[in-house]
Each structure stands twice: as C-alpha cells, then as structure tokens.
Motif scaffolding. Structure first.
Motif, PDB file in Angstrom:
ATOM      1  N   TYR A 171     144.342  67.734  19.795  1.00  0.00           N
ATOM      2  CA  TYR A 171     144.132  66.527  20.602  1.00  0.00           C
ATOM      3  C   TYR A 171     144.704  65.252  20.002  1.00  0.00           C
ATOM      4  N   GLY A 172     145.197  65.338  18.736  1.00  0.00           N
ATOM      5  CA  GLY A 172     145.867  64.193  18.148  1.00  0.00           C
ATOM      6  C   GLY A 172     144.974  62.984  17.962  1.00  0.00           C
ATOM      7  N   PRO A 173     145.555  61.772  18.031  1.00  0.00           N
ATOM      8  CA  PRO A 173     144.797  60.537  17.777  1.00  0.00           C
ATOM      9  C   PRO A 173     143.617  60.334  18.722  1.00  0.00           C
ATOM     10  N   ASP A 174     143.637  61.018  19.874  1.00  0.00           N
ATOM     11  CA  ASP A 174     142.540  60.861  20.838  1.00  0.00           C
ATOM     12  C   ASP A 174     141.410  61.857  20.600  1.00  0.00           C
ATOM     13  N   SER A 175     141.464  62.583  19.472  1.00  0.00           N
ATOM     14  CA  SER A 175     140.493  63.657  19.232  1.00  0.00           C
ATOM     15  C   SER A 175     139.052  63.188  19.354  1.00  0.00           C
ATOM     16  N   LEU A 176     138.719  62.092  18.675  1.00  0.00           N
ATOM     17  CA  LEU A 176     137.326  61.656  18.651  1.00  0.00           C
ATOM     18  C   LEU A 176     136.846  61.254  20.040  1.00  0.00           C
ATOM     19  N   SER A 177     137.674  60.525  20.756  1.00  0.00           N
ATOM     20  CA  SER A 177     137.257  60.117  22.102  1.00  0.00           C
ATOM     21  C   SER A 177     137.168  61.320  23.032  1.00  0.00           C
ATOM     22  N   CYS A 178     138.054  62.303  22.847  1.00  0.00           N
ATOM     23  CA  CYS A 178     137.992  63.530  23.659  1.00  0.00           C
ATOM     24  C   CYS A 178     136.672  64.264  23.434  1.00  0.00           C
ATOM     25  N   ILE A 179     136.274  64.366  22.164  1.00  0.00           N
ATOM     26  CA  ILE A 179     135.033  65.084  21.837  1.00  0.00           C
ATOM     27  C   ILE A 179     133.823  64.328  22.363  1.00  0.00           C
ATOM     28  N   GLN A 180     133.844  63.011  22.209  1.00  0.00           N
ATOM     29  CA  GLN A 180     132.701  62.221  22.673  1.00  0.00           C
ATOM     30  C   GLN A 180     132.596  62.246  24.199  1.00  0.00           C
ATOM     31  N   GLU A 181     133.737  62.407  24.855  1.00  0.00           N
ATOM     32  CA  GLU A 181     133.720  62.526  26.311  1.00  0.00           C
ATOM     33  C   GLU A 181     133.247  63.917  26.732  1.00  0.00           C
ATOM     34  N   ASP A 182     133.715  64.958  26.011  1.00  0.00           N
ATOM     35  CA  ASP A 182     133.349  66.331  26.346  1.00  0.00           C
ATOM     36  C   ASP A 182     133.323  67.171  25.063  1.00  0.00           C
ATOM     37  N   PRO A 183     132.153  67.298  24.424  1.00  0.00           N
ATOM     38  CA  PRO A 183     132.073  68.044  23.155  1.00  0.00           C
ATOM     39  C   PRO A 183     132.521  69.496  23.283  1.00  0.00           C
ATOM     40  N   TYR A 184     132.443  70.043  24.489  1.00  0.00           N
ATOM     41  CA  TYR A 184     132.739  71.473  24.661  1.00  0.00           C
ATOM     42  C   TYR A 184     134.237  71.773  24.615  1.00  0.00           C
ATOM     43  N   ARG A 185     135.046  70.720  24.529  1.00  0.00           N
ATOM     44  CA  ARG A 185     136.481  70.960  24.315  1.00  0.00           C
ATOM     45  C   ARG A 185     136.725  71.597  22.945  1.00  0.00           C
ATOM     46  N   LEU A 186     135.749  71.447  22.059  1.00  0.00           N
ATOM     47  CA  LEU A 186     135.862  72.065  20.736  1.00  0.00           C
ATOM     48  C   LEU A 186     135.911  73.589  20.821  1.00  0.00           C
TER      49      LEU A 186
END
Length: 738
Positions: A171-186
């Motif tokens: 997810y690159g530089p947007d990793s943290l915001s991606c996880i906070q938006e949807d933790p299940y992307r992990l």
C-alpha cells in the motif's frame, strides 16, 4: 512493555555493525547514558543518529560477550542538531550524503528534518540543492518516516517488522490511512496478516462486529484458509455457517456478505447440479481456464504420427522386450492423440512405456520436454528416462511483478519451445500450477500426463489428476498388470493389495516389506529410533540421513513428526563439542540436521558447485544443514546439488526437521528405506490412499510399526480425501456446450 518482564534501554544509535535486508536482523552499537552497548534484534531501516527505546533482556553470546537482545523497539526522530547531522550523514535519506547533511543542518539547525519533510522547497536555500532535488528529498524522508510510523502502529498489535514491510510494499505511503480506513485489508493476498490481528485493530477503533466489511473479510478468510485443505471452492451452505460461527454473527449476515462479494467479483458463484459453490476469483479462473484449454486441445490435436505398430515392433526387437497390450495402447495414443493420461501403480511398467513414447516422438522429429513438480521427482525422472527433466517452476521461469509476487515468464506470449510436454507425478500438481503450465504450452503441442491416481492429491488446492480422469473426456490408459520382475518385491505386491482393499502380507520375513507389531506408543518410539539409528545402518549399510525416512500419518502425538523428530535428532545427530546449534523461535537447528522446506519460496537464492545459480526453493525439498553462522544469523543447507543460504527468520518460517515427515509432505519423493508408524493415528488420518502413498515411497525396504487392526482399518476406509473443486463440473459444462 517493561511491566511484562522486559528490560528497557533508551539511547542513540552510534554505529550499525551489521544489517540483513531480508529479515532485518541487525547488530548495532547504542549510546545508553554513559555506556556504549551492543544491541541485537530486528531493526528495519535503522540509521545512525536515531534515538531508540528498546525492550528485551541481556544475553551473553559465546563469541561476542554481553549484548542486549531486543524483542521490540520504539523510535523517536533525532531531536538535536548534532543527532540530525549524524542521522542525515548516515545515508538514511536517499540523496543526502555527509556534505549535504552538514550544509542543511548549518542552515536550519534543529528544524532540519521538519523543513525537509514539510517545506522541502526551502532546501533550495542550501548550496547545491535544486528544486527537483529538494522535492525528491522531501518525498524520501516522508517515505522513511511513513514506514517507521506504520511499524510503530502495527507493533502494538503484535505485527512483526518484516510483516509490516509487506504491508508497506502493498500500500506504500498510504498504508497507515488504508489500515485505519479498513483494517481487514491486512488479510488480503500478498500481505497475509492474520484475521485475528486485523480484528483486534478494528475492535480498538470500535468498529461494530456486524460491520459488513468485517463479515466480508471473514468470508474471504474462510475461503483462503480452506485452500490449505485443498478446496478450490466451498458450498454456499457450508461457507456461510462456518464464516458466521468464526465471526460470532448471524448466518444471514454472512449470506449478505457473500452476495455483495459476488456482485463485486471478489468471489464467484457457480451452480452445480442445483447447488451454489463459492470460489475466490483466482481459483475460479484457474479451474475454468484448465477446462477450456484442455477441451480445446481435444478439438485441435497435433498431427497424428503414423506407423505405431511398426515403431513398437522395432523397439521390441532392438531392446529384447515385449510390451503388454495396455502399454501398446498407451504408445499408440501418445502418437495419435493430442492428450494422454498414463496412470498406474508401482511395477506396472509406466517408466518402460514412457521411455518408448519419448523415443518414438524424438525419432519422429519432435522436441520433447520433461517436467515434474519437485526437484527429487525431476531428478528421478531424468535417471529413469535418460533425458533432462526440470521442475515445473524452473521450466516456467519464475519472475516477480511490481508487488514482488511470483509470476511465470513462460506463458501465452512466451510459450515453451516444444512439440510434446511430459509431466510426471501429476497427482502432486495443484490447479494454479497446472493452469500456468497450460498457458505456456504452444498450440498443437502434445501433452502426456503421468501419475498414480491412487495416491494422495496435491498439497495445494485442487484435484487435477482425479478430476481429469473422472471426466472421461481424455484418452486414459491405466496400467494394472504387475510385471514378473516387480512381483518379486513385496512392496509392489502389497501396495496393489492395499489399493484393492486387501490386507497386505504381514508375516513374511524374507522380502522387502516387514511388519513389526507394537501395542505401546513408547515402545514403538524406541523401535523406530533404533531402526533408524542402529539396526538398519548395521544390517543394510543404509545412511540414517540420506537413505532412511520415517513417514508419519500426522504431526501430533507420540508417533507424530514433532515428537519423533526430537528423538531421532538426538539419536542420529547428537550434540557434540564444536557442533554449532541455534534456537530460533523455539525451534532447534543443529549442524548436520536433516531438514525440509515447508513452503514455496521463489526468492530464495541457491548456488551449485559448478557455479550456476538461481532462485526458488519449494515445498517438500529436503537437505542437510552444512553451516550455522550465529554472528551472521544464517543457516546454510545442501539440498540435492544446490547450496541454499537462509537467514534465521526465513529458517524459522520455512525449515523443519525432516528425520520424520508426514506422508503428505513426502509426495514426489522416493526413499531407499521407509519406516511408517501405524499404531494409533487420528481417525481422520486412517484411510487407504494415505497408507498406499506412504508404502509406495519405499524403493528397497518398507517397515510398518504398530497394530494389524490399524492397518486393516486404514485399508477398509476407502474414502478419498474429500475436496471441493470445480474442474470436473467445468469440464462437463464445456462438454455440454460443444
């Protein structure tokens, strides 16, 4: 953290002594107060000048003395101008060297990092920095601190640094915001963080348990988990209750989630005989492609080769042999048809038949390639045919895409250069690998598939050989007659008795198949260890490491692989002064240990004695530890003719002791002598084709240790390993569409 029994050290990184990019293992010197201490552990992207808080315990290394072994750490940005200068001079930020670092700190002092990250355009005030360079420096610093921020965030939930790196790659530089938006992307493919961790992050964010996104992620997790059980799909009426139970929600919520996943094409729904089956998109593509391509090969076969009877008679005369009628049928089919499935048990003449087919095709001017799923199977195929055979992965030439996922460079746009492809041990080939193989086949290429349909299916998802045979669409020759020379082997005759549902001959003491009764687990353990360490080497001259293999129905219990490996290691490879050991994540590795690779690793490099090199070590490959480098945190393993170097983290995740392995893991391998415990395996592992597969792994000697009643129960249970797959249904549907 310190409250959990861990000690805490705070200090500044003075010098990075050693860093391993693959597992992030690092040795660094840290100034903690007035002391300079050595700290070891996993430290991704650590640089000199950084201030760290590390948590762990003191340890005394036999060669390097006292050091602090870190199990976790937190980092702070350099706070002073001096710390910033040291940090920037270390090369931590690409594009900034010592001279540039000094000029930046001279201009901006303690605000240097703040300026680079938030106002990079101001860097043009520094001599030699253009606007373009300034922007690049700003982007690089944001990237560096972004991944560190991500690691700090995820470490609170138990995510290891190397796992956090996978998240960053996805997810690159947007990793943290991606996880906070949807933790299940992990949990997505290519990242693979456990569902429980994603769930705990979502819970900390107070996301409701019945949130649709959570339920969808749970459904996908259940489908991915069942790939490990061999299923390419699951029935709707099994998937939804299983997902609901795992998630603690009502079944109708799971059903709603499946509907929305199918609408978004994240999953595919197929109706077979009035019943809905749910696929992950990748598995749906694999099996539907296999069906379409195999049907196309029947419709557009290569040009038939004439004169089969004459060719067979010529070989019989020149080699002084006579082929059985079924063997002749197989040879004719290979010459005249585009596809042939050749199957049969041990001693039925598969190799003799295959050699005739290869010979005829080659003298007819056709280029024939040979492939097998494992290195050992390919090596055995080469020995038996006298022709070069490659592993399927090597033949298809593995490469990596931008996300560092393995892809095969041989495909429709870059097909294999051959007129005929022969694939051995097809029972081991899963749906995805077989799809990849078909994509690399040239048009009008012959395909000869060889295997034993009575063996266990592939470790990976799918049941390719079984589904192809069951479809009855493809020319299939099953060799059943045992040739006279093979009938002298009790291994061969007993294997065929097992397949027929008959009890093997267990009383003979004058052949290559022995039964040694034991009623007690401890006594059976002692016997197995004695056989491997003393009795068989003394009586037959067998090597405990390279010739003898214990095959267990399962991993657990007194006679499972876990316990037997401990006992066998101490008997076969006991500790000695000067024999290096390493304990990694609770698993002991000792110089001279027999080990097995337990997952595909496409990136792992290897080197041969002749200097040739490559990448890729695969599930089921076996070898011996030849070196343990504790300071360098590395283990060297000899696997056949290849030398492979593992860092400690990869070793812990990918290498297991292999004095005893499961029957499933032994597929594709043959061993000089095999010992199988059959005392009291779990009920779900008492079935016929598991016993048959284990027995047929032995070349010269087979010993069963345990109870007659258990052997009888396994033979009586003819249930095949139940797999939910779509290939057979897709083949039938293709047939209907013609």
């Amino acid at each position: 953290m310190a409250e959990n029994g861990l000690l805490e050290l705070t200090g500044t990184v003075e010098h990075v002594v050693y860093h391993n990019d693959k597992n992030q293992y690092t040795v660094l010197e840290m100034a903690a107060g007035e002391e300079r201490v050595t700290v070891v552990g996993a430290f991704p992207f650590v640089s000199e000048g950084e201030e760290l808080q590390v948590y762990g315990a003191w340890d005394t290394h036999p060669s390097f003395g006292e050091q602090f072994k870190a199990t976790a750490f937190e980092r702070a940005r350099p706070a002073t101008a001096a710390a910033m200068l040291k940090y920037l001079s270390s090369g931590a930020v690409k594009g900034i060297g010592p001279a540039t670092a000094r000029r930046i700190v001279e201009v901006f002092g303690e605000k240097a990092l703040e300026v680079i990250e938030q106002e990079p355009e101001r860097l043009t005030q520094v001599k030699g920095i253009t606007e373009e360079k300034a922007r690049a420096m700003g982007e690089e610093l944001r990237r560096v601190f972004g991944i560190r921020e991500l690691m700090a965030y995820l470490s609170a939930y138990g995510v290891r640094p190397e796992e956090a790196v996978l998240v960053w790659k996805a997810y690159g530089p947007d990793s943290l915001s991606c996880i906070q938006e949807d933790p299940y992307r992990l949990c997505e493919e290519g990242v693979g963080i456990s569902f429980d961790i994603a769930d705990s992050i979502a819970e900390s964010m107070e996301k409701p348990r019945d949130d649709l996104g959570r339920v969808q992620a749970g459904v996908l997790f259940v489908l991915r988990h069942n790939l490990l059980n061999g299923h390419t799909c699951l029935p709707w009426d099994k998937l939804c209750p299983a997902a609901a139970h795992m998630l603690g929600v009502e079944v109708d919520l799971a059903q709603d989630a499946v509907y929305t996943l199918c609408e978004s094409l994240a999953t595919r729904c197929e109706n077979f005989d009035g019943k809905d089956f749910i696929f992950l998109d990748k598995q749906h593509l694999s099996e539907s492609y296999i069906a379409a391509r195999m049907k196309a090969m029947l419709r557009m076969p290569p040009k038939a080769l004439k004169g089969a009877a004459l060719q067979i008679a010529t070989i019989e005369r020149s080699r002084g042999i006579r082929y059985a009628e079924k063997q002749k049928e197989a040879i004719r089919a290979a010459m005249e048809k585009g596809v042939l499935i050749l199957t049969g048990g041990p001693g039925t003449g598969k190799t003799t038949t295959l050699n005739a087919i290869i010979h005829i095709l080659k003298i007819s001017g056709e280029k024939v390639l040979l492939a097998a799923p494992t290195g050992r199977a390919a090596k055995r195929m080469s020995e038996l045919t006298g022709e070069e055979a490659k592993t399927i992965h090597r033949m298809l030439q593995v490469d990596w895409d931008e996300q560092d996922n393995p892809v095969f460079t041989r495909n429709e746009r870059n097909p294999l250069d051959c007129d005929c492809l022969v694939v051995d041990e097809l029972s081991m080939v899963d749906a995805y690998v077989f799809e990849s193989l078909l994509r690399a086949l040239p048009l009008s290429c012959r395909l000869i598939l060889v295997g034993d349909s009575d063996q266990l299916p592939s470790v990976g998802a799918g049941n390719v050989l079984g589904d192809l045979i069951a479809s009855e669409l493809f020319p299939t020759v099953q060799l059943k007659e045992i040739f006279r020379q093979s009938m002298e082997s009790l291994i061969v005759t007993n294997a065929h008795r097992i397949v027929k549902g008959e009890l093997p001959e267990l009383s003979r003491r004058d052949s290559d198949f022995f039964f040694m009764p034991r009623e007690d687990g401890g006594e059976a353990q002692k016997l197995i260890v004695s056989l491997c360490a003393q009795r068989l080497p003394k009586s037959y001259g067998f090597s405990s490491l390279s010739d003898i293999q214990v095959l267990c129905p399962g991993r657990k219990g007194e006679l499972g692989t876990v316990e037997l490996n401990k006992l066998l290691r101490e008997a076969v490879n006991p500790p000695q002064k000067g024999k290096t050991e390493a304990k990694i994540n609770g698993q002991l590795y000792r110089l001279g240990d027999k080990v097995m690779q337990v997952k595909n690793d496409y990136n792992l490099p290897w080197v041969r004695e002749d200097g040739t090199s490559g990448e890729g070590v695969f599930n089921g490959d076996m070898g011996v530890i030849t070196e343990i480098d504790r300071p360098g945190a590395a283990i060297r393993v000899q696997i056949d003719d290849k030398e492979v170097l593992y860092d400690f983290e990869h070793a812990a995740n990918e290498l297991e002791p292999a004095y005893a392995v499961t029957v499933h893991k032994s597929q594709g391998n043959e061993f000089t002598a095999v010992v199988i415990p059959v005392l009291d395996p779990p009920g779900q592992l008492r079935y016929r084709n598991l016993l048959y597969t284990g027995v047929t792994r032995a070349k010269q000697l087979l010993i069963l240790v345990g109870r007659r009643a258990t052997i009888a129960a396994m033979i009586e249970n003819d249930r095949k390993t139940r797999r939910y797959t779509g290939l057979g249904r897709f083949l039938a549907r293709e047939e209907e569409a013609l």
